[in-house]
Scaffold this active site. Sequence first.
Site, mmCIF file in Angstrom:
data_model
loop_
_atom_site.group_PDB
_atom_site.id
_atom_site.type_symbol
_atom_site.label_atom_id
_atom_site.label_comp_id
_atom_site.label_asym_id
_atom_site.label_seq_id
_atom_site.Cartn_x
_atom_site.Cartn_y
_atom_site.Cartn_z
ATOM 1 C CG ASP A 12 61.765 29.579 67.011
ATOM 2 O OD1 ASP A 12 61.007 29.367 67.980
ATOM 3 O OD2 ASP A 12 63.007 29.518 67.093
ATOM 4 C CG ASP A 13 61.141 32.183 62.282
ATOM 5 O OD1 ASP A 13 61.604 32.784 63.273
ATOM 6 O OD2 ASP A 13 61.850 31.554 61.484
ATOM 7 C CG HIS A 126 64.309 36.214 64.395
ATOM 8 N ND1 HIS A 126 63.899 34.994 63.901
ATOM 9 C CD2 HIS A 126 64.758 36.912 63.319
ATOM 10 C CE1 HIS A 126 64.081 34.966 62.596
ATOM 11 N NE2 HIS A 126 64.605 36.108 62.220
#
Length: 263
Positions: A12-13, A126
């Site tokens: 993620d991210d 998110h």
Amino acid sequence: MTQLRRLVVCADDYGLGPAVDRGILVLTEQGRITAVSCLVTPPRWPAAARALQEGSVPTGLHFNLTEGEPVSAALRGVWPRFPALGTLIGLALRGRLPEGLAEEFQAQLQRFVAAVGRAPDFVDGHQHVHALPGVRPIVIAAAQSLGLPVRNTGRVLGPGFAFKRRVIEACGGRALLGAMRSRGIGHAPALVGVRGFHPREDYRALVRGWLRATPDGALMFCHPALGAPDAGDPIAAARAGEMAYLGSDAFAEDLAEAGVTLA
């Protein structure tokens, strides 16, 4: 011979900062990460996206409502900056989310397409915001229209962090899973990866537990980073620990011992 269970490992991210991007790209090249979820709201996103254009790893939209600033004018007029996660959850559960969320989703989607040159391969959120009441219908409608799978937060497996896992499921995860099942939207059977992000957590022990618990086709989300920490990153130390383990021989050994292969 026992059949190997498949596991998607999704970082993620991507787009958050140089250290996060470096770590994800290195682990992708090593074959230790099999999907990448992208934050498109940071100003640096278009430059960061160039490294993804030639890749073959599935790349998705990490819909953001809690980090930085909105992309769309409709939502910026209400929120010059996104609220903290706790505030967002409270608004969602009370049915008080502002107008403009659908416009924001479309703006983030188009920002992904403009930079990568194609639609995302999947959608998630998110801090799992995609499952929240008031957000979930927007994501479900878009995913159904585009034929995209969505991250399942309705079945979050351990070990540990039972309260946090149950909160994720209760704050829209179970409703999301029901909607995906009823509408035929693709999703993994379970999610693993929930942790407290304390730098002294034994990440290897957590992963070994997740590998034992995971059913075939599950998804493990992770947050690696490499090099000097990105400014203001509250989980930088935990990211470095994840990076070290996921790139190590120990991770390969633990996969083999558990009878799990990356997919």
